[in-house]
Design an enzyme around this catalytic site. Sequence first.
Site, short mmCIF file in Angstrom:
data_model
loop_
_atom_site.label_atom_id
_atom_site.label_comp_id
_atom_site.label_asym_id
_atom_site.label_seq_id
_atom_site.Cartn_x
_atom_site.Cartn_y
_atom_site.Cartn_z
N CYS A 160 0.88 -1.21 -0.10
CA CYS A 160 0.16 -0.22 -0.32
C CYS A 160 0.79 1.21 -0.02
O CYS A 160 -0.07 2.40 -0.26
CB CYS A 160 -1.04 0.27 1.16
SG CYS A 160 -0.58 0.12 3.23
N ASP A 161 2.14 0.97 0.69
CA ASP A 161 2.80 2.46 0.43
C ASP A 161 3.26 2.81 -0.16
O ASP A 161 3.23 4.19 -1.15
CB ASP A 161 4.22 2.05 0.93
CG ASP A 161 4.03 1.20 2.14
OD1 ASP A 161 3.66 0.02 2.56
OD2 ASP A 161 5.05 1.47 3.02
N ALA A 162 3.37 2.33 -1.69
CA ALA A 162 3.77 2.68 -3.03
C ALA A 162 2.49 3.43 -3.69
O ALA A 162 2.29 4.19 -4.41
CB ALA A 162 3.14 1.02 -4.52
#
Length: 375
Positions: A160-162
């Site tokens: 999800c950081d992407a």
Amino acid sequence: MNKTILTLLAVVLLFNCSTAQKVAETQAIDKAQVKASMIKALEWQEAHPIIAIAPTDWTNGAYYTGVARAHKTTKDMMYMAALKNQGYWNKWQTFSRLHHADDVAISYSYLYIDMTDSRRNFVDLEPTKKFLDAHLYEDDIWKRGTRKNEMGQTILWWWCDALFMAPPVLNLYAKHTKQPKYLDEMHKFYMQTYNQLYDEEEQLFARDMRYVWKGSDKDKKEANGKKIFWSRGNGWVFGGLALILDDMPQDYKHRPFYEKLYKELAAKMLEIQPEDGLWRTSLLCPESYNHGEVSGSGFHTFALAWGINNGLLAKKHIPAVKKAWNALAGCQHEDGRVGWVQNIGASPEPASKDSWQNFGTGAFLMAGSEILKLN
């Protein structure tokens, strides 16, 4: 108030930023003080550079995104000087992994400089273009789905950081170069991540497939029986979403999806905000590490304030955002360092008064940049 009582109060404020919030949560926001706190954070961070992988890595990408947003609001040339200095010494390069979203996050600052500085040809955007074209259009084993990466994923943005790292850059690049094809590609890959990691029941993002809970996965829950949702991971998504919406055309065909997702995340963050203003590293199990954490909270505060400033969130939520900012300010040391930042990781872990990271400073600056716009 006598000197002894003042001394005791100072000790309490240094002990825990959440405790500091209890003292300050009813105070009005002094915007001159916000600006001063932001400059102190910048000065301290510039004097104490930290490199996780390289000067162009994702940690610096997140930090200089915060610097860019601070300049956008304040127009203070100290921020622009820091932006230009790092870009010049980086030779405007991205990092090396062309199919890893983290490694283009630094380009947000390059694009911002190029869009803001009146001198053309100061910024070299060719390395950014090279990265984005390879990232989107070059054949790659994850896109083909023929092999799995280390997390068992076959999609490009499998964590999800992407959604903070690459999408805002692609969106801004499309806007700056007037090439909407990059925005369409961004949406395609964003939806892959959304479809795999967004929990519609909880309206939060799992960090990656290791935390996507199924009925038989009893080991993927917190001690209180709740699913594991990491504050900074959701902060990456929420903060990135505000960045995307800030530059996305109002008439873009997929904009309603992003606005709907923004409102769902905003409602959830407001619902679970702890009384002292700062979100815990484990969003649904705050007792695991029962203290505020700055990086996730900074991104949440930025996104919520951005929503109020741009009409996506009602002004009735201003007190909650003010409370969050006052708590963040209580985590800043006298010398400007921003403490209570969870270290690099991928799941809920503790922080401390003295733990700091450059991306935590970036989140602090992003939050301040929107707090200054609140009426």
